[in-house]
Enzyme design. Structure first.
Site, PDB file in Angstrom:
ATOM      1  CG  HIS A   1      -0.540   0.109   2.508  1.00 47.96           C
ATOM      2  ND1 HIS A   1       0.156   1.196   2.990  1.00 47.96           N
ATOM      3  CD2 HIS A   1      -0.674  -0.735   3.557  1.00 47.96           C
ATOM      4  CE1 HIS A   1       0.431   1.020   4.266  1.00 47.96           C
ATOM      5  NE2 HIS A   1      -0.051  -0.152   4.641  1.00 47.96           N
ATOM      6  CB  SER A   2       0.440   4.345  -1.859  1.00 48.79           C
ATOM      7  OG  SER A   2       0.151   3.607  -3.030  1.00 48.79           O
TER       8      SER A   2
END
Length: 239
Positions: free
Chosen positions: A82-83
Site C-alpha cells: 500500500h502506498s
C-alpha cells in the site's frame, strides 16, 4: 506539545505492541496527517479525518517504527503493497467522494486503501491479483469491522463487471495505458484515478466520464508497482 514515544517507538502489527496504547497510535496518525498530508496541500476535510481514524498500523506487517507509520509504503516480499500516506490521501481526495458511492479499487494489497475508501463511500469492491494477499486483506478488513468492503482475487485490469457500474474507480498500480474494461465500468459522471506510464515512472491521471466522453487531467508524477493482467503488464515486468 506532544511528547516523543521514546522506548515505545516500535510497534508490531501482530499484536506485540510493546506497551503502545491506542492513544499513542492516534497521536502518530495525527502527526502523519499534519506532516505528510495537510502540509502537502490535501485539504479535503473528510479525507483528513478518515486518515486520522483508520488504524494504519494494522495494515503493516512485522515490526515497524513510528516514523514508518507516518511515511512509509508497506511491503510484501520487498514490494510495496500500500502506498505512502500522502499518495493514498491525494488519490482518494481526487475522487471527491460524498458518501453514497459504489467504488472499485484495483490492487487491494494489505487493505489499507480499501479501509480509507470504506470510511468515505457506501460500498467498496477491491480486486487483488495475488490470492494470498486478497485472503489476508479480506480477513483483516473483516476483523477491523469494515463490513462494506468486498475483496476479490483476480485480474484487476478486467475490473468486476458483475457489480458495475462504479461511481469511482481507484487503481493502485501502474498501467501502461488505461484499461478499457475499467473505462467501460465507470458510471456516467464517475471519476477514475490511475497511474499511467512505464514500469519505473508514471503520471497520476484523473479521468471524468460524461456519457461516452472521457476527460483526462494530469495530477502529478508518481511511482507505483506495475499493474499485472490482460490489460496491464506481464508478471515478469515486476522483476
Amino acid at each position: 506539545m506532544r511528547l516523543p514515544l521514546r522506548r515505545r517507538d516500535f510497534m508490531d502489527a501482530s499484536g506485540n505492541s510493546g506497551g503502545v496504547t491506542p492513544a499513542d497510535y492516534e497521536q502518530v496518525r495525527r502527526e502523519m496527517v499534519d506532516t505528510q498530508i495537510r502540509k502537502r496541500h490535501v485539504t479535503n476535510s473528510r479525507v483528513l479525518e478518515c486518515m486520522e481514524r483508520v488504524p494504519r498500523h494494522e495494515f503493516v506487517t512485522g515490526r515497524i517504527s513510528r516514523a514508518c507509520i507516518r511515511r512509509c509504503a508497506a511491503t510484501h516480499r520487498g514490494r510495496p503493497n500500500h502506498s505512502q500516506p500522502y499518495i493514498v490521501a491525494a488519490m482518494t481526495a481526487a475522487l471527491g467522494l460524498q458518501g453514497n458511492e459504489r467504488v472499485l479499487e484495483i490492487g487491494a494489497g494489505f487493505g489499507y486503501q480499501a479501509a480509507v475508501l470504506a470510511c468515505l463511500a457506501r460500498e467498496v469492491f477491491s480486486v487483488e491479483f495475488r490470492a494470498p494477499l486478497a485472503t489476508q486483506a479480506a480477513e483483516r478488513l473483516s476483523r477491523l469491522g469494515y463490513i462494506n468492503v468486498h475483496v476479490h482475487s483476480g485480474d484487476g485490469t478486467l475490473g468486476l463487471p458483475e457489480f458495475a457500474p462504479y461511481d469511482a474507480i481507484l487503481v493502485a498500480a501502474a498501467a501502461p495505458s488505461v484499461p478499457a474494461p475499467l473505462l467501460a465500468q465507470l458510471a456516467d459522471g464517475g471519476r477514475m484515478v490511475v497511474p499511467v506510464g512505464g514500469v519505473e515512472n508514471q503520471d497520476l491521471r484523473l479521468i471524468d466520464r460524461n456519457q461516452d466522453t472521457f476527460r483526462t487531467t494530469m495530477l502529478e508524477p508518481c511511482r507505483f508497482v506495475p499493474l499485472l493482467g490482460a490489460h496491464g503488464w506481464k508478471e515478469s515486468s515486476e522483476s
